[in-house]
Design an enzyme around this catalytic site. Structure first.
Site, PDB file in Angstrom:
ATOM      1  N   HIS A 135      27.410  20.586  76.772  1.00 30.56           N
ATOM      2  CA  HIS A 135      28.055  19.367  76.280  1.00 30.56           C
ATOM      3  C   HIS A 135      29.254  19.119  77.205  1.00 30.56           C
ATOM      4  O   HIS A 135      29.822  20.069  77.763  1.00 30.56           O
ATOM      5  CB  HIS A 135      28.540  19.632  74.846  1.00 30.56           C
ATOM      6  N   ASP A 212      29.950  28.268  72.883  1.00 37.60           N
ATOM      7  CA  ASP A 212      30.081  26.993  72.183  1.00 37.60           C
ATOM      8  C   ASP A 212      29.040  27.017  71.060  1.00 37.60           C
ATOM      9  O   ASP A 212      27.842  26.852  71.291  1.00 37.60           O
ATOM     10  CB  ASP A 212      29.813  25.854  73.182  1.00 37.60           C
ATOM     11  N   GLN A 215      26.493  23.721  67.645  1.00 41.56           N
ATOM     12  CA  GLN A 215      25.174  23.407  67.050  1.00 41.56           C
ATOM     13  C   GLN A 215      24.504  24.641  66.457  1.00 41.56           C
ATOM     14  O   GLN A 215      23.380  24.543  65.957  1.00 41.56           O
ATOM     15  CB  GLN A 215      24.247  22.803  68.113  1.00 41.56           C
ATOM     16  N   LYS A 238      30.233  19.801  61.586  1.00 37.77           N
ATOM     17  CA  LYS A 238      28.793  20.027  61.798  1.00 37.77           C
ATOM     18  C   LYS A 238      28.274  21.094  60.834  1.00 37.77           C
ATOM     19  O   LYS A 238      27.122  21.514  60.899  1.00 37.77           O
ATOM     20  CB  LYS A 238      28.540  20.430  63.256  1.00 37.77           C
ATOM     21  N   CYS A 376      26.512  13.108  75.311  1.00 36.27           N
ATOM     22  CA  CYS A 376      27.583  13.860  75.991  1.00 36.27           C
ATOM     23  C   CYS A 376      27.017  15.015  76.811  1.00 36.27           C
ATOM     24  O   CYS A 376      27.644  16.079  76.916  1.00 36.27           O
ATOM     25  CB  CYS A 376      28.635  14.380  75.003  1.00 36.27           C
TER      26      CYS A 376
HETATM   27  N1  PMP Z   1      29.397  21.293  71.971  1.00 36.05           N
HETATM   28  C1  PMP Z   1      28.249  20.871  71.436  1.00 36.05           C
HETATM   29  C2  PMP Z   1      26.991  21.609  71.751  1.00 36.05           C
HETATM   30  C3  PMP Z   1      28.234  19.766  70.598  1.00 36.05           C
HETATM   31  O1  PMP Z   1      27.081  19.341  70.083  1.00 36.05           O
HETATM   32  C4  PMP Z   1      29.444  19.101  70.327  1.00 36.05           C
HETATM   33  C5  PMP Z   1      29.471  17.875  69.419  1.00 36.05           C
HETATM   34  N2  PMP Z   1      28.470  16.946  69.695  1.00 36.05           N
HETATM   35  C6  PMP Z   1      30.609  19.588  70.892  1.00 36.05           C
HETATM   36  C7  PMP Z   1      30.566  20.683  71.702  1.00 36.05           C
HETATM   37  C8  PMP Z   1      31.934  18.944  70.622  1.00 36.05           C
HETATM   38  O2  PMP Z   1      32.243  19.066  69.278  1.00 36.05           O
HETATM   39  P1  PMP Z   1      33.498  18.255  68.656  1.00 36.05           P
HETATM   40  O3  PMP Z   1      33.306  16.828  69.086  1.00 36.05           O
HETATM   41  O4  PMP Z   1      33.334  18.442  67.189  1.00 36.05           O
HETATM   42  O5  PMP Z   1      34.728  18.866  69.200  1.00 36.05           O
END
Ligand code: PMP
Length: 418
Positions: A135, A212, A215, A238, A376
């Protein structure tokens, strides 16, 4: 009364109708149709159990924490610190002081990037190993530090099915490698990465690992001690909790070795105009009034989830993934992007001759929420030579019937657009 300690639901059977009733938003209509919410990788919906707890906190317990001697301040402080303990148990961390409350995964990774730079654990020209499926939250923070020369990102490639190619991973390490930072589950491909293997290889080279887990947390048991990861990050929203709250876990000796991220109240021990000394973990990293109700809401969401057998949740989600994959694959011209053997319930797809935005717009008119775009993860789009995908992502409150509605609406969409 400590809300987090008292609001523990009885153990529950996995009954989908009852579960759906827990989530008020799932009862609403969108464009005159029952909402079919398949955008859970972006954010999950919240059970009334969490919503009510947040209201209860504001109705009866609201005060600022750590600084007051009065009744409400003590109640709020106890609730906030109990939330930390709850997250400690959830991740199986060794100690509650290893749990830092942040805004979300994004802030957790930025905190590590920034403090590693400040403490010269990361210097211009140093290398961080990531993957092709990160991401942007695990790409851009590394690019923002270390000035013009910057950090060199070494990228683990992926196969056409969206699995990591680890053959060359060992060869990526050299004396400049300071961190391995990888996504545990891809938000775009659904791939569940072999993080245990990655961690053990990195540790052979004495390089710490940040995961990270944005998910991963809602789909599998996380045990940071068993994983032996050095840092772990996730977002509360999430995991059926509120937005604006997330967690950075770090091993004590590593967090201790890093300087504060931001300055302000709560993170200090003494302040004079000449010099400030800093508070202990975890407060050293929590400057200012934190998201108190967010932390409490997250802990209540964990309580809610703990009422179920996680295996039931996983089994239900896997069935949804299997069924949706099978049904989507029957659609002419539809291609699933991300077909790893080990997958979370996330399906990205493209359809010949139809832009994902058009798919999303037409599904929306049927009350179906999916996500379209690059999610993203632009480097994944480049890897697969596409500009966007449509993505359906499932939570444990979704049903096979909702997948049927998705498939019917997709077939209708294709007829209209072709
Ligand atoms: N890493 C991953 C794999 C994600 O899916 C996301 C959110 N789409 C993020 C990081 C960022 O999370 P947040 O916007 O809640 O900080």
């Amino acid at each position: 009364m400590n809300l987090i300690k008292s609001k523990i639901p009885r153990k529950r059977e996995f009954r989908i109708d009852e579960i759906r009733n827990d989530f008020p938003i799932l009862q609403r209509l969108v464009n005159g149709k029952p909402l079919v919410y398949l955008d859970n990788a972006a954010t999950t919906q919240k059970p009334d159990f969490v919503i009510e707890a947040i209201k209860h906190y504001y109705d009866f317990e609201n005060a600022n924490i750590h600084r007051g001697l009065h009744f409400l301040s003590e109640v709020a402080t106890e609730a906030y610190e109990t939330a930390r303990l709850k997250v400690k148990e959830f991740l199986n961390a060794l100690s509650a002081s290893e749990i830092i409350f942040v805004r979300g995964t994004t802030e957790a990774i930025n905190l590590i990037a920034s403090t590693m730079e400040k403490s010269k654990r990361l210097n211009p020209g140093d290398e961080v190993i990531i993957t092709n499926m990160e991401h942007h939250a695990n790409i851009v923070p590394w690019q923002l530090i270390c000035g013009e020369e910057g950090i060199k990102l070494r990228v683990i490639p992926i196969t056409d099915s969206g699995e990591l190619i680890l053959d060359d991973f060992e060869n990526m390490f050299n004396e400049k490698t300071k961190l391995v930072s990888v996504v545990q589950v891809s938000n775009t491909l659904g791939t569940i990465n072999p993080v245990e293997k990655i961690i053990s290889i990195a540790h052979k080279h004495n390089v710490p690992v940040l995961l990270d887990g944005a998910q991963a947390v809602s789909h599998q048991k996380i045990d940071v001690q068993k994983l032996d990861c050095d840092f772990y990050s996730f977002s509360g929203h999430k995991l059926y909790g509120p937005t604006g709250i997330g967690v950075l876990y770090g091993k004590t000796h590593l967090l201790d070795s890093l300087p504060p991220y931001q300055g302000g109240g709560d993170m200090i021990r003494t302040v004079t105009f000449e010099k400030t000394t800093f508070n202990d973990l975890p407060h050293k990293f929590e400057a200012g009034t934190p998201n108190i109700v967010g932390a409490i809401g997250l802990a209540i969401a964990i309580n809610y989830l703990n009422a179920f057998d996680l295996q039931d949740i996983i089994q239900h989600e896997n069935k949804l993934l299997e069924y949706a994959t099978k049904e989507l694959s029957k659609i002419d011209g539809l291609k699933i992007i991300g077909t790893a053997k080990d997958k979370a319930p996330v399906i990205s797809f493209v359809i010949d001759g139809i832009h994902p935005y058009d798919i999303g717009t037409l599904l929306n008119s049927d009350g179906i929420a999916i996500r379209t775009g690059h999610h993203c993860t632009q480097p994944i789009m480049d890897r697969f030579k596409i500009s966007a995908t449509a993505r359906a992502s499932f939570a444990f409150y979704n049903t096979q019937q909702e997948i049927d509605i998705l498939i019917n609406s997709l077939n209708k969409t294709i007829e209209i657009l072709k």
